[in-house]
Design a protein around this motif. Structure first.
Motif, mmCIF file in Angstrom:
data_model
loop_
_atom_site.group_PDB
_atom_site.id
_atom_site.type_symbol
_atom_site.label_atom_id
_atom_site.label_comp_id
_atom_site.label_asym_id
_atom_site.label_seq_id
_atom_site.Cartn_x
_atom_site.Cartn_y
_atom_site.Cartn_z
ATOM 1 N N ARG A 146 -43.453 17.232 94.531
ATOM 2 C CA ARG A 146 -43.796 16.373 93.724
ATOM 3 C C ARG A 146 -43.458 17.855 92.070
ATOM 4 N NH1 ARG A 146 -49.550 17.910 96.409
ATOM 5 N NH2 ARG A 146 -50.118 15.522 97.607
ATOM 6 N N HIS A 206 -40.835 14.583 99.533
ATOM 7 C CA HIS A 206 -41.543 13.486 99.127
ATOM 8 C C HIS A 206 -41.487 14.861 98.434
ATOM 9 C CE1 HIS A 206 -41.844 9.695 99.638
ATOM 10 N NE2 HIS A 206 -41.973 10.099 101.095
ATOM 11 N N ARG A 241 -38.098 11.760 104.743
ATOM 12 C CA ARG A 241 -38.124 11.182 103.627
ATOM 13 C C ARG A 241 -38.948 12.895 103.041
ATOM 14 N NH1 ARG A 241 -37.831 6.391 102.275
ATOM 15 N NH2 ARG A 241 -38.056 4.480 103.059
ATOM 16 N N SER A 282 -37.892 12.909 92.469
ATOM 17 C CA SER A 282 -38.729 12.990 93.962
ATOM 18 C C SER A 282 -38.484 12.964 95.183
ATOM 19 C CB SER A 282 -40.761 12.499 92.494
ATOM 20 O OG SER A 282 -40.643 12.751 91.965
ATOM 21 N N LEU A 283 -37.552 11.747 95.576
ATOM 22 C CA LEU A 283 -37.651 10.362 96.672
ATOM 23 C C LEU A 283 -36.388 11.393 97.136
ATOM 24 C CD1 LEU A 283 -39.008 9.860 99.330
ATOM 25 C CD2 LEU A 283 -38.659 7.536 97.984
#
Length: 158
Positions: free
Chosen positions: A153, A151, A149, A130-131
């Motif tokens: 979901r 991110h 970054r 997820s990152l």
């Protein structure tokens, strides 16, 4: 066209459990901000041809070159709007050729987040499904000139 069908098939067949981040690379960017209007027309035509596919199949990053500079857009860029379901677009054409003329400036738009005229490269670090961290590293001194970054979901994609 056969190429368009191939591209759609490849995007559709990605298993996000195995490949959580999908990255597409092209020589030409879909979005850029230098006032090189003939070049920008190519990017606009490319958007018309396959920007919908990038959104439909949740491509995370669209890397390009062509321009001899670094440019990062807002995340989620689709139909010239930020946070609109598209990928993050990064142009990194800074591997050694003469850099673009920084005095020319950029045309006004909502998507340009960072623009640099230094030699460098992208360093990507995937922390988990997820990152991801993307860093633009200055080739002359090793400093990180830009970072973002991503991110995602992933539970929403199942």
């Amino acid at each position: 066209s056969p190429q368009h069908m191939w591209f759609q098939h490849e995007l559709k067949s990605v298993n996000r459990t195995i490949t959580p981040f999908v990255i597409v690379e092209s020589h030409r960017p879909l979005y850029h901000s230098k006032p090189y209007w003939a070049d920008n027309a190519v990017g606009i035509a490319m958007r018309a041809e396959f920007e919908d596919l990038l959104r439909k199949y949740r491509v995370d990053i669209f890397f390009a070159g062509h321009y001899h500079s670094y440019l990062r857009t807002c995340d989620g860029l689709y139909a010239s709007k930020c946070s609109n379901g598209g990928p993050l677009h990064i142009t990194v054409g800074t591997a050694g050729a003469q850099l673009d003329d920084m005095n020319l400036g950029l045309y006004d738009n909502v998507w340009t987040q960072k623009y640099l005229g230094v030699w460098g490269y992208i360093r990507a670090t995937v922390h988990n499904p997820s990152l991801m961290l993307l860093e633009f590293v200055n080739a002359r001194n090793g400093s990180v000139e830009d970072s973002v970054r991503l991110h995602r979901r992933r539970e929403e994609e199942r």
